[in-house]
Design a protein around this motif. Structure first.
Motif, mmCIF file in Angstrom:
data_model
loop_
_atom_site.group_PDB
_atom_site.id
_atom_site.type_symbol
_atom_site.label_atom_id
_atom_site.label_comp_id
_atom_site.label_asym_id
_atom_site.label_seq_id
_atom_site.Cartn_x
_atom_site.Cartn_y
_atom_site.Cartn_z
ATOM 1 N N PRO A 59 -5.628 -3.963 13.544
ATOM 2 C CA PRO A 59 -5.712 -2.534 13.870
ATOM 3 C C PRO A 59 -7.053 -1.888 13.540
ATOM 4 N N ILE A 60 -8.049 -2.673 13.138
ATOM 5 C CA ILE A 60 -9.374 -2.116 12.865
ATOM 6 C C ILE A 60 -10.406 -2.888 13.673
ATOM 7 N N ASN A 61 -11.585 -2.313 13.819
ATOM 8 C CA ASN A 61 -12.657 -2.951 14.581
ATOM 9 C C ASN A 61 -13.428 -3.916 13.683
ATOM 10 N N GLY A 109 4.557 -2.349 12.235
ATOM 11 C CA GLY A 109 4.649 -3.271 13.364
ATOM 12 C C GLY A 109 3.575 -3.101 14.406
ATOM 13 N N GLN A 110 2.370 -2.671 14.003
ATOM 14 C CA GLN A 110 1.305 -2.508 14.974
ATOM 15 C C GLN A 110 0.765 -3.853 15.443
ATOM 16 N N PHE A 111 1.048 -4.905 14.697
ATOM 17 C CA PHE A 111 0.696 -6.242 15.153
ATOM 18 C C PHE A 111 1.780 -6.734 16.095
ATOM 19 N N GLY A 112 1.372 -7.578 17.049
ATOM 20 C CA GLY A 112 2.361 -8.196 17.912
ATOM 21 C C GLY A 112 3.278 -9.088 17.100
ATOM 22 N N SER A 113 4.474 -9.298 17.585
ATOM 23 C CA SER A 113 5.444 -10.080 16.820
ATOM 24 C C SER A 113 4.968 -11.509 16.601
ATOM 25 N N GLY A 131 0.818 -1.197 0.000
ATOM 26 C CA GLY A 131 0.000 0.000 0.000
ATOM 27 C C GLY A 131 0.853 1.249 0.000
ATOM 28 N N SER A 132 0.246 2.357 -0.379
ATOM 29 C CA SER A 132 0.988 3.601 -0.482
ATOM 30 C C SER A 132 0.969 4.402 0.804
ATOM 31 N N SER A 133 0.133 4.005 1.757
ATOM 32 C CA SER A 133 0.012 4.779 2.986
ATOM 33 C C SER A 133 1.247 4.626 3.850
ATOM 34 N N SER A 134 1.706 5.745 4.401
ATOM 35 C CA SER A 134 2.863 5.698 5.289
ATOM 36 C C SER A 134 2.494 5.171 6.654
ATOM 37 N N ASN A 135 1.188 5.084 6.917
ATOM 38 C CA ASN A 135 0.715 4.583 8.205
ATOM 39 C C ASN A 135 0.337 3.117 8.120
ATOM 40 N N ASN A 136 0.972 2.408 7.203
ATOM 41 C CA ASN A 136 0.670 0.997 7.012
ATOM 42 C C ASN A 136 0.789 0.237 8.329
ATOM 43 N N ALA A 137 -0.316 -0.439 8.723
ATOM 44 C CA ALA A 137 -0.353 -1.089 10.033
ATOM 45 C C ALA A 137 0.640 -2.226 10.132
ATOM 46 N N PHE A 138 0.788 -2.987 9.047
ATOM 47 C CA PHE A 138 1.689 -4.129 9.092
ATOM 48 C C PHE A 138 3.143 -3.678 9.041
ATOM 49 N N ALA A 139 3.422 -2.721 8.142
ATOM 50 C CA ALA A 139 4.797 -2.280 7.963
ATOM 51 C C ALA A 139 5.333 -1.614 9.216
ATOM 52 N N LEU A 188 -15.043 -15.590 3.281
ATOM 53 C CA LEU A 188 -14.201 -15.431 2.089
ATOM 54 C C LEU A 188 -14.427 -14.061 1.458
ATOM 55 N N LEU A 189 -15.687 -13.632 1.412
ATOM 56 C CA LEU A 189 -16.002 -12.308 0.877
ATOM 57 C C LEU A 189 -15.398 -11.216 1.754
ATOM 58 N N PHE A 190 -15.477 -11.410 3.063
ATOM 59 C CA PHE A 190 -14.921 -10.443 4.013
ATOM 60 C C PHE A 190 -13.410 -10.321 3.843
ATOM 61 N N ALA A 191 -12.745 -11.472 3.655
ATOM 62 C CA ALA A 191 -11.295 -11.453 3.440
ATOM 63 C C ALA A 191 -10.943 -10.712 2.157
ATOM 64 N N THR A 192 -11.782 -10.874 1.143
ATOM 65 C CA THR A 192 -11.549 -10.179 -0.123
ATOM 66 C C THR A 192 -11.737 -8.674 0.031
ATOM 67 N N GLU A 193 -12.786 -8.282 0.748
ATOM 68 C CA GLU A 193 -13.085 -6.856 0.912
ATOM 69 C C GLU A 193 -12.033 -6.133 1.742
ATOM 70 N N THR A 194 -11.551 -6.788 2.784
ATOM 71 C CA THR A 194 -10.583 -6.147 3.673
ATOM 72 C C THR A 194 -9.152 -6.290 3.185
ATOM 73 N N GLY A 195 -8.919 -7.266 2.303
ATOM 74 C CA GLY A 195 -7.562 -7.518 1.847
ATOM 75 C C GLY A 195 -6.773 -8.395 2.787
ATOM 76 N N PHE A 196 -7.427 -8.966 3.807
ATOM 77 C CA PHE A 196 -6.737 -9.861 4.727
ATOM 78 C C PHE A 196 -6.600 -11.235 4.080
ATOM 79 N N PHE A 197 -5.474 -11.490 3.484
ATOM 80 C CA PHE A 197 -5.213 -12.764 2.824
ATOM 81 C C PHE A 197 -6.371 -13.122 1.892
ATOM 82 N N ALA A 198 -6.592 -12.279 0.903
ATOM 83 C CA ALA A 198 -7.718 -12.445 -0.012
ATOM 84 C C ALA A 198 -7.639 -13.778 -0.743
ATOM 85 N N PRO A 199 -8.713 -14.579 -0.718
ATOM 86 C CA PRO A 199 -8.704 -15.871 -1.415
ATOM 87 C C PRO A 199 -8.798 -15.672 -2.921
ATOM 88 N N SER A 200 -8.343 -16.671 -3.646
ATOM 89 C CA SER A 200 -8.447 -16.614 -5.100
ATOM 90 C C SER A 200 -9.868 -16.965 -5.531
#
Length: 263
Positions: free
Chosen positions: A129-131, A55-59, A45-53, A194-206
Protein backbone atom coordinates in the motif's frame (compact mmCIF):
# COMPACT_ATOMS: atom_id res chain seq x y z
CA UNK A 1 30.22 -31.80 -15.96
CA UNK A 2 27.88 -28.81 -16.46
CA UNK A 3 24.81 -31.06 -16.23
CA UNK A 4 26.04 -32.53 -12.93
CA UNK A 5 26.76 -29.06 -11.60
CA UNK A 6 23.33 -27.73 -12.53
CA UNK A 7 21.55 -30.77 -11.11
CA UNK A 8 23.31 -30.21 -7.81
CA UNK A 9 22.46 -26.52 -7.83
CA UNK A 10 18.85 -27.35 -8.61
CA UNK A 11 18.79 -29.76 -5.69
CA UNK A 12 20.14 -27.04 -3.41
CA UNK A 13 17.49 -24.58 -4.59
CA UNK A 14 14.72 -27.12 -4.11
CA UNK A 15 16.00 -27.87 -0.63
CA UNK A 16 16.09 -24.17 0.23
CA UNK A 17 12.60 -23.68 -1.16
CA UNK A 18 11.31 -26.53 0.99
CA UNK A 19 12.96 -25.06 4.08
CA UNK A 20 11.52 -21.63 3.35
CA UNK A 21 8.06 -23.03 2.78
CA UNK A 22 8.15 -25.10 5.97
CA UNK A 23 9.53 -22.27 8.07
CA UNK A 24 7.68 -19.29 6.69
CA UNK A 25 4.57 -20.69 5.06
CA UNK A 26 1.25 -21.62 6.61
CA UNK A 27 1.76 -23.43 9.88
CA UNK A 28 5.42 -22.43 10.07
CA UNK A 29 7.07 -20.37 12.76
CA UNK A 30 6.50 -17.23 10.70
CA UNK A 31 3.35 -18.36 8.95
CA UNK A 32 0.14 -16.55 8.16
CA UNK A 33 -0.27 -13.36 10.11
CA UNK A 34 3.37 -13.06 11.16
CA UNK A 35 3.98 -10.04 8.98
CA UNK A 36 1.13 -8.25 10.65
CA UNK A 37 3.11 -7.96 13.87
CA UNK A 38 5.87 -5.76 12.49
CA UNK A 39 6.27 -2.06 12.04
CA UNK A 40 3.84 0.64 11.03
CA UNK A 41 1.94 -1.72 8.72
CA UNK A 42 1.70 -4.60 11.15
CA UNK A 43 -1.33 -5.95 12.92
CA UNK A 44 0.09 -4.76 16.24
CA UNK A 45 -0.02 -1.12 15.17
CA UNK A 46 -2.40 1.32 16.76
CA UNK A 47 -3.66 2.85 13.53
CA UNK A 48 -7.23 2.03 12.59
CA UNK A 49 -6.21 2.31 8.95
CA UNK A 50 -3.87 -0.64 9.21
CA UNK A 51 -3.26 -1.80 5.63
CA UNK A 52 -2.88 -5.46 6.48
CA UNK A 53 -5.73 -5.66 8.97
CA UNK A 54 -8.15 -3.99 6.57
CA UNK A 55 -7.30 -6.39 3.76
CA UNK A 56 -5.79 -3.88 1.34
CA UNK A 57 -3.51 -6.64 0.12
CA UNK A 58 -4.89 -9.19 -2.29
CA UNK A 59 -5.84 -12.47 -0.69
CA UNK A 60 -3.14 -14.37 -2.60
CA UNK A 61 -0.46 -11.95 -1.44
CA UNK A 62 -1.73 -11.87 2.15
CA UNK A 63 -1.81 -15.65 2.45
CA UNK A 64 1.82 -16.11 1.49
CA UNK A 65 3.35 -12.71 2.17
CA UNK A 66 6.18 -13.99 4.35
CA UNK A 67 7.09 -16.74 1.91
CA UNK A 68 7.17 -14.21 -0.92
CA UNK A 69 9.47 -11.81 0.93
CA UNK A 70 11.82 -14.55 2.09
CA UNK A 71 11.93 -16.10 -1.39
CA UNK A 72 12.84 -12.71 -2.87
CA UNK A 73 15.68 -12.24 -0.39
CA UNK A 74 16.98 -15.81 -0.58
CA UNK A 75 17.04 -15.95 -4.38
CA UNK A 76 18.71 -12.55 -4.74
CA UNK A 77 21.30 -13.46 -2.11
CA UNK A 78 22.03 -16.79 -3.81
CA UNK A 79 22.53 -14.99 -7.12
CA UNK A 80 24.90 -12.27 -5.93
CA UNK A 81 26.59 -13.80 -2.90
CA UNK A 82 27.06 -17.35 -4.25
CA UNK A 83 26.42 -17.96 -7.95
CA UNK A 84 27.78 -14.84 -9.68
CA UNK A 85 31.01 -14.75 -7.63
CA UNK A 86 31.55 -18.51 -8.04
CA UNK A 87 31.13 -18.27 -11.80
CA UNK A 88 33.63 -15.43 -11.91
CA UNK A 89 36.09 -17.28 -9.67
CA UNK A 90 35.84 -20.31 -11.94
CA UNK A 91 36.88 -18.45 -15.09
CA UNK A 92 39.78 -16.81 -13.24
CA UNK A 93 41.27 -19.97 -11.71
CA UNK A 94 40.11 -22.87 -13.91
CA UNK A 95 42.34 -24.01 -16.75
CA UNK A 96 40.40 -26.87 -18.35
CA UNK A 97 39.21 -26.78 -21.94
CA UNK A 98 35.78 -25.19 -22.31
CA UNK A 99 36.00 -23.30 -19.01
CA UNK A 100 34.46 -20.27 -20.69
CA UNK A 101 31.36 -22.32 -21.59
CA UNK A 102 30.92 -23.49 -17.99
CA UNK A 103 31.46 -19.90 -16.85
CA UNK A 104 28.81 -18.64 -19.25
CA UNK A 105 26.27 -21.29 -18.26
CA UNK A 106 26.94 -20.63 -14.58
CA UNK A 107 26.37 -16.90 -14.99
CA UNK A 108 23.23 -17.43 -17.07
CA UNK A 109 21.89 -19.66 -14.30
CA UNK A 110 22.69 -16.95 -11.74
CA UNK A 111 20.96 -14.41 -13.98
CA UNK A 112 17.84 -16.58 -14.11
CA UNK A 113 17.87 -16.91 -10.32
CA UNK A 114 18.07 -13.13 -9.96
CA UNK A 115 15.37 -12.71 -12.60
CA UNK A 116 13.08 -14.81 -10.40
CA UNK A 117 13.99 -12.64 -7.39
CA UNK A 118 13.42 -9.50 -9.46
CA UNK A 119 10.02 -10.74 -10.61
CA UNK A 120 9.01 -11.39 -7.01
CA UNK A 121 10.22 -7.91 -6.12
CA UNK A 122 8.04 -6.38 -8.84
CA UNK A 123 5.08 -8.35 -7.49
CA UNK A 124 5.75 -6.98 -4.00
CA UNK A 125 6.02 -3.41 -5.31
CA UNK A 126 2.67 -3.75 -7.07
CA UNK A 127 0.88 -5.17 -4.04
CA UNK A 128 2.00 -3.07 -1.08
CA UNK A 129 0.00 0.00 0.00
CA UNK A 130 2.98 2.38 -0.21
CA UNK A 131 5.20 3.52 -3.07
CA UNK A 132 8.37 1.44 -2.70
CA UNK A 133 9.94 2.98 -5.80
CA UNK A 134 10.80 6.04 -3.73
CA UNK A 135 13.31 3.92 -1.81
CA UNK A 136 16.93 3.04 -2.60
CA UNK A 137 16.69 -0.77 -2.47
CA UNK A 138 14.18 -1.33 -5.31
CA UNK A 139 15.75 1.42 -7.42
CA UNK A 140 19.20 -0.18 -7.19
CA UNK A 141 17.63 -3.58 -7.88
CA UNK A 142 16.10 -2.28 -11.11
CA UNK A 143 19.38 -0.66 -12.19
CA UNK A 144 21.26 -3.91 -11.53
CA UNK A 145 18.70 -5.93 -13.48
CA UNK A 146 18.97 -3.63 -16.51
CA UNK A 147 22.79 -3.66 -16.43
CA UNK A 148 22.85 -7.46 -16.20
CA UNK A 149 20.98 -7.68 -19.50
CA UNK A 150 24.06 -6.40 -21.35
CA UNK A 151 26.56 -8.65 -19.57
CA UNK A 152 26.08 -11.87 -21.61
CA UNK A 153 26.10 -9.83 -24.83
CA UNK A 154 29.41 -8.21 -23.90
CA UNK A 155 30.72 -11.61 -22.84
CA UNK A 156 30.02 -13.20 -26.22
CA UNK A 157 31.56 -10.28 -28.11
CA UNK A 158 34.60 -10.44 -25.81
CA UNK A 159 35.03 -14.17 -26.47
CA UNK A 160 34.86 -13.94 -30.26
CA UNK A 161 37.06 -10.84 -30.38
CA UNK A 162 39.62 -12.53 -28.13
CA UNK A 163 39.68 -15.59 -30.37
CA UNK A 164 40.26 -13.32 -33.36
CA UNK A 165 42.83 -10.90 -31.89
CA UNK A 166 44.32 -13.02 -29.07
CA UNK A 167 44.16 -10.04 -26.74
CA UNK A 168 41.63 -8.09 -24.74
CA UNK A 169 39.65 -5.40 -26.52
CA UNK A 170 37.26 -2.62 -25.53
CA UNK A 171 34.50 -5.23 -25.26
CA UNK A 172 36.63 -7.32 -22.93
CA UNK A 173 37.11 -4.51 -20.45
CA UNK A 174 33.45 -3.56 -20.72
CA UNK A 175 32.45 -7.13 -19.83
CA UNK A 176 34.97 -7.38 -16.99
CA UNK A 177 34.22 -4.07 -15.31
CA UNK A 178 30.46 -4.20 -15.76
CA UNK A 179 30.50 -7.60 -14.07
CA UNK A 180 32.62 -6.33 -11.20
CA UNK A 181 30.41 -3.30 -10.68
CA UNK A 182 27.16 -5.26 -10.86
CA UNK A 183 28.26 -8.05 -8.50
CA UNK A 184 29.53 -5.56 -5.93
CA UNK A 185 26.38 -3.46 -6.26
CA UNK A 186 24.19 -6.54 -5.94
CA UNK A 187 25.93 -7.66 -2.75
CA UNK A 188 25.62 -4.17 -1.26
CA UNK A 189 21.97 -3.98 -2.27
CA UNK A 190 21.30 -7.21 -0.41
CA UNK A 191 22.46 -5.54 2.79
CA UNK A 192 20.42 -2.46 1.92
CA UNK A 193 17.41 -4.72 1.44
CA UNK A 194 17.78 -6.02 5.00
CA UNK A 195 18.05 -2.43 6.21
CA UNK A 196 15.01 -1.47 4.13
CA UNK A 197 13.00 -4.33 5.64
CA UNK A 198 13.98 -3.14 9.10
CA UNK A 199 13.04 0.48 8.40
CA UNK A 200 9.66 -0.32 6.87
CA UNK A 201 8.80 -3.15 9.24
CA UNK A 202 8.20 -5.54 6.35
CA UNK A 203 9.29 -8.81 7.94
CA UNK A 204 12.18 -7.16 9.77
CA UNK A 205 15.24 -9.46 9.94
CA UNK A 206 16.91 -10.23 13.23
CA UNK A 207 20.31 -8.85 14.14
CA UNK A 208 21.82 -12.33 13.75
CA UNK A 209 20.43 -12.63 10.22
CA UNK A 210 21.91 -9.28 9.25
CA UNK A 211 25.29 -10.25 10.71
CA UNK A 212 25.19 -13.64 8.97
CA UNK A 213 24.53 -12.02 5.60
CA UNK A 214 27.30 -9.49 6.14
CA UNK A 215 29.84 -12.16 7.10
CA UNK A 216 29.03 -14.57 4.26
CA UNK A 217 28.78 -11.79 1.66
CA UNK A 218 32.02 -10.21 2.87
CA UNK A 219 33.93 -13.49 2.73
CA UNK A 220 32.64 -14.32 -0.75
CA UNK A 221 33.46 -10.82 -2.00
CA UNK A 222 37.02 -11.09 -0.66
CA UNK A 223 37.47 -14.55 -2.21
CA UNK A 224 36.18 -13.19 -5.51
CA UNK A 225 38.57 -10.21 -5.41
CA UNK A 226 41.45 -12.55 -4.49
CA UNK A 227 40.60 -14.72 -7.51
CA UNK A 228 40.65 -11.63 -9.74
CA UNK A 229 44.11 -10.69 -8.43
CA UNK A 230 45.50 -14.23 -8.75
CA UNK A 231 44.01 -14.63 -12.21
CA UNK A 232 45.44 -11.29 -13.29
CA UNK A 233 48.93 -12.26 -12.13
CA UNK A 234 48.73 -15.60 -13.91
CA UNK A 235 47.69 -13.87 -17.10
CA UNK A 236 50.51 -11.32 -16.79
CA UNK A 237 53.09 -14.11 -16.33
CA UNK A 238 51.68 -16.04 -19.29
CA UNK A 239 51.80 -12.94 -21.50
CA UNK A 240 55.39 -12.29 -20.42
CA UNK A 241 56.40 -15.82 -21.41
CA UNK A 242 54.64 -15.46 -24.77
CA UNK A 243 56.40 -12.15 -25.46
CA UNK A 244 59.76 -13.66 -24.48
CA UNK A 245 59.23 -16.63 -26.78
CA UNK A 246 58.17 -14.32 -29.60
CA UNK A 247 61.24 -12.13 -29.10
CA UNK A 248 63.54 -15.17 -29.05
CA UNK A 249 61.95 -16.58 -32.22
CA UNK A 250 62.32 -13.23 -33.95
CA UNK A 251 65.97 -12.97 -32.86
CA UNK A 252 66.74 -16.52 -34.03
CA UNK A 253 65.14 -15.90 -37.40
CA UNK A 254 67.13 -12.69 -37.80
CA UNK A 255 70.43 -14.40 -36.94
CA UNK A 256 69.74 -17.24 -39.36
CA UNK A 257 68.97 -14.78 -42.13
CA UNK A 258 72.21 -12.86 -41.47
CA UNK A 259 74.33 -16.01 -41.56
CA UNK A 260 72.82 -17.08 -44.85
CA UNK A 261 73.51 -13.65 -46.29
CA UNK A 262 77.25 -13.78 -45.53
CA UNK A 263 77.93 -17.46 -46.18
Amino acid sequence: MPSIMFSRLSAVLLSLASMVSAHYGHGGQYGSGAWGGYGPYGGGGSSSNNAFANGQFGSAFASGRNTILVAHGVLAALAFVIFFPMGSILIRLASFRGAWIVHGLFQVFAYLVYTAAFGIGIYIVQNVPINLLDHYHPIIGIVVFVLLFFQPILGLIHHFQFQKNHRRTFWSYGHLWLGRIVITLGIINGGLGLLFATETGFFAPSRDQIIAYGVVAGIMWLLWVAAIVVGGRRRARANKVVRSDASYSSYTASETSSKRRYV
